[in-house]
Design a protein around this motif. Structure first.
Motif, PDB file in Angstrom:
ATOM      1  N   ARG A  27      -1.839   2.632 -31.802  1.00 18.86           N
ATOM      2  CA  ARG A  27      -2.893   4.009 -31.514  1.00 18.86           C
ATOM      3  C   ARG A  27      -4.375   3.717 -30.371  1.00 18.86           C
ATOM      4  O   ARG A  27      -4.570   4.490 -29.237  1.00 18.86           O
ATOM      5  N   LEU A  28      -3.986   2.314 -29.171  1.00 21.25           N
ATOM      6  CA  LEU A  28      -5.483   2.269 -28.964  1.00 21.25           C
ATOM      7  C   LEU A  28      -3.904   2.439 -27.304  1.00 21.25           C
ATOM      8  O   LEU A  28      -5.558   3.286 -26.288  1.00 21.25           O
ATOM      9  N   ASP A  30      -1.872   5.508 -27.284  1.00 20.43           N
ATOM     10  CA  ASP A  30      -2.224   7.232 -27.711  1.00 20.43           C
ATOM     11  C   ASP A  30      -3.387   7.364 -27.410  1.00 20.43           C
ATOM     12  O   ASP A  30      -3.724   8.512 -26.333  1.00 20.43           O
ATOM     13  N   ARG A  31      -4.275   6.355 -27.677  1.00 20.01           N
ATOM     14  CA  ARG A  31      -5.712   6.424 -26.883  1.00 20.01           C
ATOM     15  C   ARG A  31      -6.500   6.486 -25.472  1.00 20.01           C
ATOM     16  O   ARG A  31      -7.053   7.298 -24.705  1.00 20.01           O
ATOM     17  N   SER A  32      -5.222   5.869 -24.715  1.00 15.96           N
ATOM     18  CA  SER A  32      -5.595   5.791 -23.046  1.00 15.96           C
ATOM     19  C   SER A  32      -4.739   6.351 -22.502  1.00 15.96           C
ATOM     20  O   SER A  32      -4.894   6.992 -21.288  1.00 15.96           O
ATOM     21  N   THR A 107      -4.163   5.815 -15.433  1.00 11.04           N
ATOM     22  CA  THR A 107      -5.369   4.727 -16.317  1.00 11.04           C
ATOM     23  C   THR A 107      -4.793   3.564 -16.304  1.00 11.04           C
ATOM     24  O   THR A 107      -3.752   2.836 -15.774  1.00 11.04           O
ATOM     25  N   ARG A 136      -8.538   6.754 -17.462  1.00 10.85           N
ATOM     26  CA  ARG A 136      -9.260   5.743 -17.909  1.00 10.85           C
ATOM     27  C   ARG A 136      -8.674   4.669 -17.934  1.00 10.85           C
ATOM     28  O   ARG A 136      -8.398   4.401 -17.379  1.00 10.85           O
ATOM     29  N   THR A 177     -14.379   5.174 -25.583  1.00 13.50           N
ATOM     30  CA  THR A 177     -14.778   6.564 -26.220  1.00 13.50           C
ATOM     31  C   THR A 177     -13.574   6.355 -27.518  1.00 13.50           C
ATOM     32  O   THR A 177     -13.458   7.547 -27.456  1.00 13.50           O
ATOM     33  N   HIS A 178     -13.374   5.220 -27.661  1.00  7.37           N
ATOM     34  CA  HIS A 178     -12.865   4.933 -28.670  1.00  7.37           C
ATOM     35  C   HIS A 178     -12.289   3.442 -29.217  1.00  7.37           C
ATOM     36  O   HIS A 178     -12.928   2.913 -27.870  1.00  7.37           O
ATOM     37  N   VAL A 239     -11.672   2.101 -25.300  1.00  8.15           N
ATOM     38  CA  VAL A 239     -10.617   3.176 -24.495  1.00  8.15           C
ATOM     39  C   VAL A 239     -12.290   3.845 -23.957  1.00  8.15           C
ATOM     40  O   VAL A 239     -13.020   3.999 -24.016  1.00  8.15           O
ATOM     41  N   ARG A 241     -13.511   5.812 -20.544  1.00  5.28           N
ATOM     42  CA  ARG A 241     -13.531   7.528 -18.868  1.00  5.28           C
ATOM     43  C   ARG A 241     -14.723   6.876 -18.032  1.00  5.28           C
ATOM     44  O   ARG A 241     -15.304   6.591 -18.344  1.00  5.28           O
TER      45      ARG A 241
END
Length: 242
Positions: A27-28, A30-32, A107, A136, A177-178, A239, A241
């Motif tokens: 999940r991390l 995917d968000r990054s 990233t 990111r 952001t997450h 995460v 930005r």
């Protein structure tokens, strides 16, 4: 016992060298990762498990891992080859703090390795030099969940609490952001795996010259965890930005 060998054995069943479950790792990532053909940098990559999982999940992604340990990088090369992603992974043996800044990565990861830059604040400043405009970052660092014991402070140093950690992130010019704060289950699973993997190896290799030291290291680590820091230590991944 060689410290790098000890760490490799302790992480046999938990190759992500942080208290995070496999589902949360994905999940991390995917968000990054902003798009499927991103270019990702991991500063202090160790065995490069984060990058290898990202490469497996994103067939067009390319990645660079930086670490000072040839032992860890050799393991990373072998794992990347075994999992069919070695052609998209570049590994560099050098200090993360000395890796040339070129602002060419979508990233940048630094998880559990902020010590390479002298702490979180300096890490956050360094990451900005590597990420493209609008890019990111994913950082992972420890914090105090509750008042630590003197012994815990001696082990881990002067950590912030979670609000202070986020204050440092924002003061450095990043926008969260997450995030994920490791659960008690994740923290305990990591420690059980660390101590248990090392102990099992020692019991299975009674003739190895490092056997007694491995058993002692596992016992000491388990005792410190249960008595000194289990109820105060926390770990967060955030995460960011640019």
């Amino acid at each position: 016992m060689n410290r790098e060998r000890l760490s490799a054995l302790a992480h046999t069943r938990h190759p992500i060298a942080s208290p995070i479950s496999d589902d949360e790792v994905q999940r991390l990532l995917d968000r990054s990762i902003p798009h499927e053909d991103a270019v990702v940098l991991d500063l202090g990559c160790g065995g490069a498990e984060w990058l290898i999982r990202a490469l497996a999940a994103y067939p067009k992604l390319r990645a660079v891992g930086v670490d000072t340990s040839e032992f860890a990088l050799s393991r990373a090369r072998a794992a990347a080859t075994e999992r069919g992603v070695a052609d998209r992974l570049t590994l560099r043996r050098q200090s993360a703090a000395e890796f040339p800044a070129a602002a060419e990565f979508d990233t940048v990861l630094c998880i559990g390795s902020t010590h390479a830059f002298g702490g979180l604040t300096d890490t956050l400043a360094a990451l900005r030099a590597h990420v493209r405009p609008g890019g990111r970052a994913l950082i992972g660092d420890a914090y105090w969940e509750s008042e630590p014991t003197p012994a815990a402070v001696e082990i881990f140093g002067d950590l912030p609490d979670l609000p202070e950690l986020l204050d440092q992130v924002i003061a450095a010019g990043w926008t969260p952001t997450h995030g994920h704060t490791s659960t008690r289950g994740e923290l305990d699973a990591y420690e059980w795996s660390w101590t248990g993997s090392l102990t099992e190896w020692a019991l299975d290799h009674p003739e190895d010259p490092d056997q007694a030291e491995a058993l002692a290291a596992a016992a000491t680590h388990r005792d410190e965890w249960l008595r000194d820091y289990r109820h105060s230590f926390g770990f967060a991944c955030v995460v960011l930005r640019a």
